[in-house]
Motif scaffolding. Structure first.
Motif, PDB file in Angstrom:
ATOM      1  N   PRO A  41      -9.325  12.659  -1.700  1.00 22.03           N
ATOM      2  CA  PRO A  41      -8.216  13.597  -1.459  1.00 22.03           C
ATOM      3  C   PRO A  41      -8.207  14.710  -2.504  1.00 22.03           C
ATOM      4  N   ASP A  42      -7.592  15.836  -2.150  1.00 22.62           N
ATOM      5  CA  ASP A  42      -7.486  16.945  -3.103  1.00 22.62           C
ATOM      6  C   ASP A  42      -6.286  16.756  -4.037  1.00 22.62           C
ATOM      7  N   ALA A  43      -5.272  16.106  -3.507  1.00 20.82           N
ATOM      8  CA  ALA A  43      -4.085  15.883  -4.331  1.00 20.82           C
ATOM      9  C   ALA A  43      -3.398  14.614  -3.865  1.00 20.82           C
ATOM     10  N   GLY A  44      -2.533  14.082  -4.708  1.00 18.49           N
ATOM     11  CA  GLY A  44      -1.816  12.870  -4.357  1.00 18.49           C
ATOM     12  C   GLY A  44      -2.625  11.639  -4.717  1.00 18.49           C
ATOM     13  N   ARG A  45      -2.036  10.465  -4.459  1.00 22.36           N
ATOM     14  CA  ARG A  45      -2.760   9.249  -4.805  1.00 22.36           C
ATOM     15  C   ARG A  45      -2.396   8.109  -3.876  1.00 22.36           C
ATOM     16  N   VAL A  46      -3.267   7.122  -3.881  1.00 20.81           N
ATOM     17  CA  VAL A  46      -3.056   5.913  -3.105  1.00 20.81           C
ATOM     18  C   VAL A  46      -3.017   4.761  -4.083  1.00 20.81           C
ATOM     19  N   THR A  47      -1.932   3.987  -4.052  1.00 22.08           N
ATOM     20  CA  THR A  47      -1.864   2.845  -4.961  1.00 22.08           C
ATOM     21  C   THR A  47      -1.761   1.551  -4.166  1.00 22.08           C
ATOM     22  N   LEU A  48      -2.296   0.523  -4.786  1.00 13.90           N
ATOM     23  CA  LEU A  48      -2.343  -0.784  -4.147  1.00 13.90           C
ATOM     24  C   LEU A  48      -1.753  -1.764  -5.154  1.00 13.90           C
ATOM     25  N   THR A  65     -12.958  -0.794  -9.491  1.00 11.34           N
ATOM     26  CA  THR A  65     -14.362  -0.788  -9.078  1.00 11.34           C
ATOM     27  C   THR A  65     -14.394  -1.017  -7.570  1.00 11.34           C
ATOM     28  N   PRO A  66     -15.461  -0.554  -6.886  1.00 11.59           N
ATOM     29  CA  PRO A  66     -15.537  -0.749  -5.448  1.00 11.59           C
ATOM     30  C   PRO A  66     -15.386  -2.217  -5.053  1.00 11.59           C
ATOM     31  N   ARG A  67     -15.965  -3.106  -5.867  1.00 17.06           N
ATOM     32  CA  ARG A  67     -15.925  -4.510  -5.507  1.00 17.06           C
ATOM     33  C   ARG A  67     -14.516  -5.085  -5.655  1.00 17.06           C
ATOM     34  N   ALA A  68     -13.859  -4.722  -6.736  1.00 14.86           N
ATOM     35  CA  ALA A  68     -12.500  -5.221  -6.946  1.00 14.86           C
ATOM     36  C   ALA A  68     -11.588  -4.731  -5.824  1.00 14.86           C
ATOM     37  N   LEU A  69     -11.780  -3.488  -5.412  1.00 13.63           N
ATOM     38  CA  LEU A  69     -10.966  -2.951  -4.329  1.00 13.63           C
ATOM     39  C   LEU A  69     -11.244  -3.706  -3.031  1.00 13.63           C
ATOM     40  N   ALA A  70     -12.519  -4.029  -2.810  1.00  8.60           N
ATOM     41  CA  ALA A  70     -12.895  -4.700  -1.565  1.00  8.60           C
ATOM     42  C   ALA A  70     -12.341  -6.113  -1.494  1.00  8.60           C
ATOM     43  N   ARG A  71     -11.947  -6.667  -2.644  1.00 10.69           N
ATOM     44  CA  ARG A  71     -11.325  -7.995  -2.593  1.00 10.69           C
ATOM     45  C   ARG A  71      -9.862  -7.898  -2.163  1.00 10.69           C
ATOM     46  N   ASP A  72      -9.286  -6.695  -2.271  1.00  5.03           N
ATOM     47  CA  ASP A  72      -7.883  -6.516  -1.900  1.00  5.03           C
ATOM     48  C   ASP A  72      -7.695  -5.749  -0.601  1.00  5.03           C
ATOM     49  N   LEU A  73      -8.727  -4.970  -0.218  1.00  2.50           N
ATOM     50  CA  LEU A  73      -8.543  -4.082   0.916  1.00  2.50           C
ATOM     51  C   LEU A  73      -9.784  -4.117   1.804  1.00  2.50           C
ATOM     52  N   ALA A  74      -9.573  -4.432   3.081  1.00  2.00           N
ATOM     53  CA  ALA A  74     -10.700  -4.463   4.014  1.00  2.00           C
ATOM     54  C   ALA A  74     -10.545  -3.323   5.007  1.00  2.00           C
ATOM     55  N   GLY A 131       0.576  -1.285  -7.047  1.00  2.20           N
ATOM     56  CA  GLY A 131       0.973  -0.591  -8.262  1.00  2.20           C
ATOM     57  C   GLY A 131      -0.146   0.116  -9.007  1.00  2.20           C
ATOM     58  N   THR A 132      -1.439  -0.175  -8.684  1.00  2.00           N
ATOM     59  CA  THR A 132      -2.521   0.516  -9.396  1.00  2.00           C
ATOM     60  C   THR A 132      -3.244   1.470  -8.451  1.00  2.00           C
ATOM     61  N   ASP A 133      -3.654   2.594  -9.019  1.00  3.11           N
ATOM     62  CA  ASP A 133      -4.375   3.618  -8.260  1.00  3.11           C
ATOM     63  C   ASP A 133      -5.712   3.042  -7.791  1.00  3.11           C
ATOM     64  N   ILE A 134      -6.038   3.240  -6.500  1.00  2.00           N
ATOM     65  CA  ILE A 134      -7.291   2.662  -6.005  1.00  2.00           C
ATOM     66  C   ILE A 134      -8.505   3.316  -6.664  1.00  2.00           C
ATOM     67  N   ARG A 135      -8.346   4.537  -7.166  1.00  2.55           N
ATOM     68  CA  ARG A 135      -9.479   5.209  -7.820  1.00  2.55           C
ATOM     69  C   ARG A 135      -9.806   4.565  -9.163  1.00  2.55           C
ATOM     70  N   ARG A 136      -8.842   3.792  -9.698  1.00  6.85           N
ATOM     71  CA  ARG A 136      -9.070   3.183 -11.010  1.00  6.85           C
ATOM     72  C   ARG A 136      -9.827   1.866 -10.904  1.00  6.85           C
ATOM     73  N   LEU A 190       0.861  -1.177   0.000  1.00  6.77           N
ATOM     74  CA  LEU A 190       0.000   0.000   0.000  1.00  6.77           C
ATOM     75  C   LEU A 190       0.899   1.228   0.000  1.00  6.77           C
ATOM     76  N   LEU A 191       0.693   2.080  -1.006  1.00  5.86           N
ATOM     77  CA  LEU A 191       1.595   3.211  -1.179  1.00  5.86           C
ATOM     78  C   LEU A 191       0.777   4.492  -1.208  1.00  5.86           C
ATOM     79  N   VAL A 192       1.118   5.413  -0.322  1.00  2.00           N
ATOM     80  CA  VAL A 192       0.445   6.712  -0.295  1.00  2.00           C
ATOM     81  C   VAL A 192       1.464   7.751  -0.723  1.00  2.00           C
ATOM     82  N   GLU A 193       1.122   8.543  -1.750  1.00  2.00           N
ATOM     83  CA  GLU A 193       2.079   9.516  -2.262  1.00  2.00           C
ATOM     84  C   GLU A 193       1.490  10.913  -2.290  1.00  2.00           C
ATOM     85  N   GLY A 194       2.132  11.824  -1.585  1.00  2.00           N
ATOM     86  CA  GLY A 194       1.774  13.243  -1.649  1.00  2.00           C
ATOM     87  C   GLY A 194       0.315  13.553  -1.410  1.00  2.00           C
TER      88      GLY A 194
END
Lengths: 341, 329, 272
Positions: free
Chosen positions: C54-61, C70-79, C63-68, C3-7
């Motif tokens: 967030p207003d700026a920066g990104r969170v990647t999981l 779907t909610p369901r796909a994210l929920a399979r990787d992140l609880a 290697g991929t941005d969590i905003r990219r 889990l990577l949080v940048e700026g």
């Protein structure tokens, strides 16, 4: 481990988890509904009542009785059933999305919008009669769309839409009452009579379009029911489980508004069904899942029973909306109070 | 700020209500009469027996409904609760309609008595049923109120559907109006309003404890069930008095608490106070509006409330400062 | 999964609560975020779970941005375990844990064998198997928290976010829950990020400590290296001693009495 109260069926990669109690309750209510429709057919004015009517329903010989049953009574009972089912399901969806038992589709402006639609057709016509059936649904859906537009988003647990809807319906309601107070008494009474809700002289012409609507919308609601179950955990947990709260609330609200709007086209805004049916259904089917199907069936049962009772005593029929409130209220209380907690 | 400014607002609004509209006396003449500079019989009549009673009634009805709405939303923890929820409006309407269709009653005092009796009877029934067997939880209160309201509305509709002449009178009563109220009428219901307001003052502390949840409140030495009953009783008296005086005015009891919460946040005492004052001021302003928009006729006050209050409520909700109630019931 | 949080910068209305925060959380480790109330630690967690935009920066999981996603796909990787989760009335523990499988299910995949196994393992791992048919609202606080953790475990995600998982628990239950969290990280090689209030607990159970104040990261590293009296002063404005626990050597924070406000010292002041 199995989910609670579930019958798990598997075939290869496919699996289904059927709610045991929920399914049984739904079947039970469906049987009761069928019985209520038969009873509804057997009640009325004239000589085609009781067993004669039931006979005619299932292919009796008497042509007059057959005509009475198949052109008037059965269509009316079915119209009531589809309206009730639509209202019950719509109520279930709105109560779940807002997590509030007071949240019914009329809070999104459905009933008052429909009344305006009907009022416009009445004022526009020269004969001061209620116009086409779709005037109500059109007004309802327009009002609900306006509410969502003004609210500009669902807000936390959908409250923004519901409070805006409440504000808008009170505004529309006040204007409607003013217009009614300025109209000749027969026009005002005609529109007011419509707002009570009645199934008088309703038949397949209104039941079929609403039935078709149900055929599309009920499966769509059932598709959402697993998400609705998760939504009950609140926005944070739901998001964590992969359910976008805003999106699914809007989805549920849209279906609810369409359903309630269609139902209004059948018998006017029949009181109380949308609120009471989901509460009763939850009592019967349990709290484990959102009782989507059971709410629809309970709504249908309530409306058919109220309409039947309204015709059972004397030649003057009591409108279904009157009885739905008059009897539905105490019935809900009885169910509420007989519960353990 | 929160205590002084509203009082000034009330005084200003009341003064405006005495000076403007309602009879052919201009603001200047009315001002001269009020300050005792110059007066004549006509002015005295218009101001004293037309505008004064209306102003008093608007204050009592508006303040009462505002306070009732705030109490009810707090006690049911439901931001969708409005003052008619406990069956008060439906009961009042049923009794009035019964009076119209069984005894052909038409007079104002008869309506007033019937509406008040109906309001009290309905609400007493709701409370008795909600409190049966188990304690009064918010959910039971809400459902019992909604269920009995539906029953009463059904009965009202049934009576009206059999009686065309009755409907004709009912459709005007249901609009709600402050015209034609006498000081005597206001004084008749004033004791009940006073009792309810005193109760509300006593309830501020237990209710703010209750807003933290039943367990916390019990831990602080309050009894949640009794607090709810007392609050519901106050709501009944206030709404009953309002509906008896002015007919069912639905919107104010919803709008005022939202306004108050928007200004004061979650502080119970401030919310109740602002909601009371806000209700009174808004109703006085709406009533002044009714005299002005369609001169020389009067527009019904419920319309003005809805047309002005509706957008205000929408704005409050859109700015999102209003949803500070506890969990939904 | 990393889990990577940048700026990351975020605001509540006009108020800025996060300013350019960076954070890296790796598999098999527990990262604890600490800091005073209102320092933005909960918002950071909410941004990572897509609950706050967030207003700026990104969170990647991975290697991929969590905003990219779907909610369901994210929920399979992140609880995510929220701070005060709410459950529907009358739900049983079994029902709660079963819902943890929701992101893995579909219309024709309502309760597969994997669902069954994952839910059973979760119940056992959290030690709540014997509570399965009890109502959640009738359990004690410690039991309830373990049930919620069982739901998160059933979700079987490589990344787990926890918002103050021990805030309302007594010492015994705190230790129980924190040990369980450690086992999630170690046994499942999961990336665990939690917000904690108790510095000593964070020092003992976390592999990494991220200290925040005013929406910025003040310190980031191994607890023993990072946690100093000076850091405690910068975070909370109090003087404290950082000791080494006699048992396991973990850092323990002992606040010093503030001589200015201490009343007992004036009463018991020895006469000279």
């Amino acid at each position: 481990m199995r989910p609670p109260d579930a019958l798990v069926l598997r075939a290869g990669r496919l699996s289904l988890a059927l709610p045991k109690r929920g399914t049984l309750v739904a079947i039970g209510i469906a049987v009761l509904l069928a019985a209520a429709i038969v009873a509804s057919v057997a009640v009325g004015n004239g000589r085609t009542v009781g067993w004669r009517a039931v006979e005619a329903l299932f292919g009796g010989e008497n042509p007059f009785a057959r005509r009475t049953v198949h052109t008037y009574r059965l269509p009316r009972a079915l119209a009531g059933a589809v309206a009730g089912a639509a209202l019950g399901l719509a109520g279930c969806l709105t109560q779940t999305l807002a997590r509030n038992r007071l949240a019914t589709p009329d809070l999104a402006g459905v009933n008052d919008g429909a009344t305006v639609g009907v009022l416009v057709t009445v004022l526009g016509s020269t004969t001061a009669t209620i116009g086409a059936w779709w005037a109500g649904p059109l007004g309802a859906i327009a009002a609900a769309a306006l509410v969502v537009l003004i609210a500009g988003g669902m807000g936390p647990t959908g409250y923004r839409v519901l409070v805006v809807g409440l504000a808008l319906s009170v505004t529309i309601d006040a204007v409607t009452e003013l217009v009614l107070a300025r109209q000749p008494i027969d026009v005002a009474r005609g529109v007011w009579g419509w707002t009570i809700g009645s199934l008088n002289a309703r038949g397949y012409d209104v039941a079929v379009p609403v039935g078709l609507g149900l055929a599309v919308l009920v499966p769509l609601a059932l598709l959402a029911s697993r998400r609705l179950n998760v939504l009950r955990y609140g926005d944070e947990t739901a998001t964590g489980l992969g359910v976008h709260p805003g999106r699914w609330r809007l989805y549920a609200l849209t279906i609810a508004v369409l359903l309630a709007g269609l139902a209004v086209g059948v018998g006017g805004p029949i009181a109380f069904t949308a609120m009471a049916a989901p509460v009763l259904a939850a009592r019967l089917a349990g709290n484990i899942r959102v009782p989507v199907l059971a709410s629809a069936l309970t709504g249908a049962l309530l409306v058919v029973c109220a309409d039947t009772l309204g015709r059972a005593f004397g030649p003057v029929e009591v409108p279904v909306g009157v009885l739905a409130g008059l009897l539905g209220g105490p019935f809900l209380l009885w169910v509420l109070l007989s519960g353990k907690d | 700020m929160i205590w002084g400014l509203p009082v000034a607002l009330v005084i200003t609004a009341s003064a405006a209500s005495l000076l403007i509209g309602g009879g052919d006396v201009g603001p200047l003449a009315a001002l001269r009469h009020l300050t005792g500079i110059a007066s004549d019989e006509h002015t005295a009549l218009i101001v004293g027996s037309l505008r004064l009673p209306r102003t008093l009634a608007a204050l009592v009805v508006g303040g009462g409904l505002g306070l009732a709405g705030a109490l009810l939303q707090a006690v049911t923890r439901n931001p969708l609760a409005e003052t008619g929820l406990l069956g008060v409006n439906a009961g009042a309407a049923l009794f009035v309609v019964a009076g119209i269709s069984f005894w052909r009653l038409e007079s104002g005092p008869a309506f007033l008595a019937l509406a008040f009796a109906g309001a009290l009877a309905a609400s007493a029934l709701v409370l008795a049923i909600a409190g049966m067997r188990a304690g009064v939880s918010p959910l039971r209160l809400v459902l019992a109120g909604a269920a009995l309201s539906a029953t009463f509305r059904g009965a009202t509709a049934w009576l009206l559907s059999r009686d065309s002449a009755g409907y004709d009178r009912y459709r005007f009563w249901v609009l709600g109006s402050l015209s034609g109220i006498t000081v005597k009428d206001v004084l008749r219901v004033a004791p009940f309003v006073a009792i309810a307001m005193a109760t509300a003052v006593l309830l501020v502390r237990p209710m703010s404890a209750l807003s933290l949840g039943d367990d916390v409140a019990a831990g602080l030495g309050h009894r949640p069930g009794r607090v709810r009953i007392a609050a519901a009783g106050a709501v009944t008296l206030l709404t009953g008095a309002a509906v008896a005086l002015a007919g069912p005015i639905a919107f104010l009891g919803l709008l005022a608490p939202y306004l108050a919460r928007g200004l004061a946040g979650a502080r119970m005492g401030a919310v109740l106070w602002l909601s009371t004052v806000g209700g009174g001021v808004v109703l006085i302003l709406a009533d002044i509006g009714t005299r002005l928009v369609a001169r020389p006729y009067e527009a019904p006050v419920s319309i003005l409330l809805a047309v002005v209050g509706g957008p205000v409520l929408v704005w409050l909700v859109r700015t999102n400062r209003t949803l500070t109630l506890g969990g939904p019931a | 999964m990393q889990l990577l949080v940048e700026g990351l910068s975020a605001a509540h209305g006009p108020r800025r609560v996060l300013s350019e925060v960076d954070l890296t959380a790796s598999p098999g480790t527990v990262t604890a975020i600490v800091g005073p109330n209102g320092c933005g630690k909960s918002t950071l967690l909410r941004c990572a779970a897509r609950l706050h935009r967030p207003d700026a920066g990104r969170v990647t999981l991975g290697g991929t941005d969590i905003r990219r996603r779907t909610p369901r796909a994210l929920a399979r990787d992140l609880a995510l375990l929220p701070q005060q989760p709410t459950a529907p009335e009358a739900i049983t523990v079994r029902g709660l844990v079963a819902h943890g499988r929701h992101p893995h299910q579909g219309l024709f995949r309502q309760w597969s064998r994997e669902d069954e196994d994952a839910a059973r393992e979760a119940l056992e791992a959290a030690g709540v198997a014997d509570l399965a048919d009890r109502r959640l609202d009738r359990l004690s606080g410690g039991q309830r928290q373990r049930c919620w953790l069982a739901m998160i475990l059933a979700q079987a995600t490589p990344v787990v976010l926890l918002d103050e998982p021990t805030s309302a628990l007594d010492l015994g239950h705190q230790v129980e829950v924190l040990s369980l969290i450690r086992r999630i990280a170690a046994g499942r090689n999961a990336t665990v990020v939690m917000v904690v209030h108790d510095l000593s607990a964070a020092a003992r159970y976390a592999d990494r400590l991220v200290a925040m104040a005013d929406g910025r990261v003040l310190a980031d590293g191994v607890p023993r290296a990072v946690l100093t009296g000076e850091l405690v002063k910068r975070l909370y404005g109090i003087e404290a001693d950082v000791l080494s626990a006699p048992g396991d050597g973990a850092s323990v924070i002992v606040p010093r009495q503030d001589p200015g406000t201490d009343t007992s010292s004036t009463v018991n002041k020895p006469t000279r």
